[in-house]
Scaffold this motif. Structure first.
Motif, mmCIF file in Angstrom:
data_model
loop_
_atom_site.group_PDB
_atom_site.id
_atom_site.type_symbol
_atom_site.label_atom_id
_atom_site.label_comp_id
_atom_site.label_asym_id
_atom_site.label_seq_id
_atom_site.Cartn_x
_atom_site.Cartn_y
_atom_site.Cartn_z
ATOM 1 N N GLY A 49 0.811 -1.218 0.000
ATOM 2 C CA GLY A 49 0.000 0.000 0.000
ATOM 3 C C GLY A 49 0.841 1.265 0.000
ATOM 4 O O GLY A 49 0.308 2.367 0.072
ATOM 5 N N THR A 50 2.171 1.113 -0.095
ATOM 6 C CA THR A 50 3.029 2.309 -0.133
ATOM 7 C C THR A 50 3.220 2.808 -1.570
ATOM 8 O O THR A 50 3.745 3.897 -1.781
ATOM 9 C CB THR A 50 4.417 2.006 0.478
ATOM 10 O OG1 THR A 50 4.941 0.818 -0.129
ATOM 11 C CG2 THR A 50 4.312 1.797 1.977
ATOM 12 N N GLU A 51 2.842 1.994 -2.540
ATOM 13 C CA GLU A 51 2.907 2.427 -3.946
ATOM 14 C C GLU A 51 1.525 2.246 -4.566
ATOM 15 O O GLU A 51 0.825 1.278 -4.248
ATOM 16 C CB GLU A 51 3.905 1.566 -4.733
ATOM 17 C CG GLU A 51 5.356 1.903 -4.439
ATOM 18 C CD GLU A 51 6.314 1.043 -5.246
ATOM 19 O OE1 GLU A 51 7.255 1.583 -5.805
ATOM 20 O OE2 GLU A 51 6.104 -0.191 -5.296
ATOM 21 N N GLY A 52 1.187 3.163 -5.443
ATOM 22 C CA GLY A 52 -0.107 3.074 -6.107
ATOM 23 C C GLY A 52 0.015 2.333 -7.431
ATOM 24 O O GLY A 52 1.080 1.833 -7.787
ATOM 25 N N VAL A 53 -1.085 2.348 -8.165
ATOM 26 C CA VAL A 53 -1.116 1.633 -9.436
ATOM 27 C C VAL A 53 -0.157 2.269 -10.453
ATOM 28 O O VAL A 53 0.280 1.606 -11.398
ATOM 29 C CB VAL A 53 -2.578 1.532 -9.939
ATOM 30 C CG1 VAL A 53 -3.047 2.835 -10.547
ATOM 31 C CG2 VAL A 53 -2.763 0.343 -10.872
ATOM 32 N N ASP A 54 0.210 3.538 -10.207
ATOM 33 C CA ASP A 54 1.174 4.212 -11.097
ATOM 34 C C ASP A 54 2.499 3.471 -11.169
ATOM 35 O O ASP A 54 3.218 3.556 -12.167
ATOM 36 C CB ASP A 54 1.507 5.612 -10.567
ATOM 37 C CG ASP A 54 0.350 6.546 -10.687
ATOM 38 O OD1 ASP A 54 -0.697 6.080 -11.142
ATOM 39 O OD2 ASP A 54 0.507 7.730 -10.318
ATOM 40 N N ALA A 55 2.867 2.793 -10.069
ATOM 41 C CA ALA A 55 4.136 2.055 -10.045
ATOM 42 C C ALA A 55 4.036 0.763 -10.854
ATOM 43 O O ALA A 55 5.035 0.121 -11.137
ATOM 44 C CB ALA A 55 4.515 1.719 -8.597
ATOM 45 N N VAL A 56 2.807 0.405 -11.207
ATOM 46 C CA VAL A 56 2.571 -0.880 -11.888
ATOM 47 C C VAL A 56 2.328 -0.661 -13.387
ATOM 48 O O VAL A 56 2.953 -1.313 -14.223
ATOM 49 C CB VAL A 56 1.359 -1.601 -11.236
ATOM 50 C CG1 VAL A 56 1.051 -2.897 -11.956
ATOM 51 C CG2 VAL A 56 1.624 -1.851 -9.747
ATOM 52 N N VAL A 57 1.430 0.278 -13.718
ATOM 53 C CA VAL A 57 1.135 0.495 -15.143
ATOM 54 C C VAL A 57 2.345 1.141 -15.812
ATOM 55 O O VAL A 57 3.068 1.915 -15.192
ATOM 56 C CB VAL A 57 -0.129 1.363 -15.388
ATOM 57 C CG1 VAL A 57 -1.370 0.688 -14.856
ATOM 58 C CG2 VAL A 57 0.023 2.749 -14.821
ATOM 59 N N LEU A 58 2.546 0.811 -17.073
ATOM 60 C CA LEU A 58 3.760 1.273 -17.743
ATOM 61 C C LEU A 58 3.563 2.586 -18.477
ATOM 62 O O LEU A 58 4.490 3.368 -18.629
ATOM 63 C CB LEU A 58 4.259 0.179 -18.692
ATOM 64 C CG LEU A 58 4.748 -1.077 -17.951
ATOM 65 C CD1 LEU A 58 4.818 -2.281 -18.872
ATOM 66 C CD2 LEU A 58 6.114 -0.821 -17.311
ATOM 67 N N HIS A 59 2.340 2.845 -18.931
ATOM 68 C CA HIS A 59 2.057 4.088 -19.657
ATOM 69 C C HIS A 59 0.614 4.505 -19.409
ATOM 70 O O HIS A 59 -0.253 3.643 -19.268
ATOM 71 C CB HIS A 59 2.195 3.887 -21.183
ATOM 72 C CG HIS A 59 3.556 3.456 -21.611
ATOM 73 N ND1 HIS A 59 4.649 4.286 -21.558
ATOM 74 C CD2 HIS A 59 3.993 2.267 -22.097
ATOM 75 C CE1 HIS A 59 5.708 3.627 -22.007
ATOM 76 N NE2 HIS A 59 5.349 2.397 -22.325
ATOM 77 N N PRO A 60 0.351 5.822 -19.438
ATOM 78 C CA PRO A 60 -1.047 6.245 -19.415
ATOM 79 C C PRO A 60 -1.726 5.852 -20.733
ATOM 80 O O PRO A 60 -1.043 5.647 -21.746
ATOM 81 C CB PRO A 60 -0.947 7.774 -19.283
ATOM 82 C CG PRO A 60 0.423 8.129 -19.742
ATOM 83 C CD PRO A 60 1.302 6.928 -19.524
ATOM 84 N N ALA A 61 -3.037 5.795 -20.731
ATOM 85 C CA ALA A 61 -3.791 5.346 -21.916
ATOM 86 C C ALA A 61 -3.411 6.154 -23.169
ATOM 87 O O ALA A 61 -3.337 5.606 -24.275
ATOM 88 C CB ALA A 61 -5.282 5.451 -21.636
#
Ligand SMILES: Cc1cc2nc3c(=O)[nH]c(=O)nc-3n(C[C@H](O)[C@H](O)[C@H](O)COP(=O)(O)OP(=O)(O)OC[C@H]3O[C@@H](n4cnc5c(N)ncnc54)[C@H](O)[C@@H]3O)c2cc1C
Length: 406
Positions: free
Chosen positions: A52-64
């Motif tokens: 919970g210290t990182e959000g989904v931003d740390a997982v997805v590689l690029h914005p849509a």
């Protein structure tokens, strides 16, 4: 119209698509993934994202928008069901098909199944996908649960550390005498054993898991005739490459899709990269399959260049990293050569601040820096140089590592 089809939605797929555009490919790029998300990376799923210290931003590689800008078409929730190398066509689960000039198999791997009684009870989980991590996080984030982890590999040990940090009671069940021995050998595995014990993880080694107990839901894991109580069970007993598509298409498969150093498979215009590829390594002159982030990140671009007719070889030194409790580590080296090597330690093993070197025939074939930073590039240079080293100097922290590079 020219089209490259990339099958898979992980880092190998993304890095290939990105490289195609970077190299100026102007045709259609289609990524087909059976997951509901655009390509993403997995390391945070057992670490910061799970904690919970990182959000989904740390997982997805690029914005849509990136996919629109780059003209990369992503078909989510769409499995490729068949590959026809002769017709240069990929069949999709929605009944449609795509013609290709070149195709990339970047199908990754899946958690190995553990066919024991109770493996399919509610409360028994594996961790591979974003949705798996979300589900685990929902159960572990409040602390106070009893988690039993079956398997003491990287994912099992990382989840154990994260769950413990969140205030859960954690027991790891290991078949071997020392965790992670298959990856780093018994002496370095011992470092991780102590780390977990020091943080209150219950480690049961040399045990045989018999079954998962429970009626409606998992209530415990039976080992050596005794039940270890559990609210939640994580099975982490390794991964198997997703070779079904390749095998059915008649490609050469043996613990992964066999490729040459340019990641070409046995079928014309079909490449493979990432966890699924068992690639010939030109330096160690044998095949090697790597289930690591860096291998996917570097393999995708090699395959992309190959598809464009640019000379490229996947010839890097395998690299891996992990974070568990207050231990951060990077490991570079050739696993087949490390298996028969001797260890030289530079630094303080007990303080968990050291570099371990694997030495074979007087040469460095692997190096693991633990809580010592900005040295892995030099470690890689030592490995790459293949020069014989003075092991006393290597063990001496007063001797600058760079001075050992001839
Ligand atoms: C929880 C976790 C933590 C990790 N932590 C680390 C770490 O700390 N350090 C490290 O070096 N490595 C780590 N790894 C390993 C690393 O994430 C993998 O090596 C990497 O994900 C491999 O990338 P890939 O693109 O080859 O495959 P994947 O990431 O597995 O992606 C393959 C994709 O293809 C899709 N797919 C499969 N078959 C089909 C089909 N027929 N049609 C359409 N789509 C299909 C899959 O659903 C998946 O989305 C971790 C892995 C996990 C699961």
């Amino acid at each position: 119209m020219a089209r490259i089809v990339i099958i898979g939605g992980g880092l190998a797929a993304e890095s290939a698509a990105r490289t195609l555009r970077k190299e100026g490919y102007d045709g259609v790029v289609t990524v087909v993934t059976d997951e509901p998300h655009a390509p993403y990376q997995r390391p945070p799923l057992s670490k910061g994202y799970l904690r919970g210290t990182e959000g989904v931003d740390a997982v997805v590689l690029h914005p849509a928008e990136w996919y629109d800008e780059q003209r990369v078409e992503v078909r989510t929730s769409t499995a490729a069901t068949a590959l026809d190398p002769a017709a240069h066509r990929v069949e999709l689960a929605d009944g449609s098909s795509l013609a290709y000039d070149s195709a990339l198999l970047a199908t990754g791997s899946s958690p190995r199944r553990l066919p024991i009684a109770g493996h399919d009870l509610p409360g028994v989980r594996t961790l591979r996908r974003l949705d798996d991590s979300d589900a685990l996080r929902a159960e572990l984030s409040g602390g106070g649960r009893r988690l039993v982890v079956i398997g003491a590999g990287w994912i099992g040990m990382e989840v154990a550390a994260t769950a413990r940090t969140l205030g859960n009671e954690v027991t790891v069940l290991a078949r071997g005498a020392v965790p992670l021995a298959a990856a780093v050998g018994p002496r370095m595995g011992e470092v991780f054993r102590r780390l977990h014990l020091d943080h209150g993880v219950g480690l049961r080694t040399s045990v045989q898991v018999e079954r998962i107990a429970g009626d409606e839901r998992a209530e415990g894991v039976v080992v050596n005739g005794e039940t270890v109580p559990a609210d939640l069970v994580l099975i982490g007993v390794g991964a198997v490459p997703n070779t079904g598509l390749a095998g059915a298409a008649g490609l050469d498969v043996d613990d992964g899709v066999l490729t040459d150093a340019a990641l070409r498979t046995s079928a014309p215009d079909v490449f493979a990269a990432g966890d699924v590829a068992n690639a010939f390594h030109p330096v160690i002159r044998r095949r090697s399959r790597s289930e690591h982030w860096d291998n996917a990140r570097k393999g995708g671009p090699v395959a992309a260049r190959g598809m464009l007719g640019i000379d490229a070889a996947h010839d890097g030194i395998p690299y891996f990293y992990t974070d568990q409790f207050d231990l951060g580590m990077e490991l570079s080296g050739y696993p087949p050569l490390m298996a028969e090597a001797e260890l030289v330690i530079r630094g303080d093993l007990d303080a968990r601040e050291f570099i371990a070197f694997w030495i074979a025939a007087g040469r460095v074939v692997g190096g693991m820096n633990v809580n010592v930073w900005k040295v892995n590039k030099t470690v890689q240079s030592l490995i790459r140089s293949a020069a014989t080293v003075d092991t006393a100097a290597l063990a001496d922290p007063e001797t600058p590592l760079e001075s050992l590079l001839s």
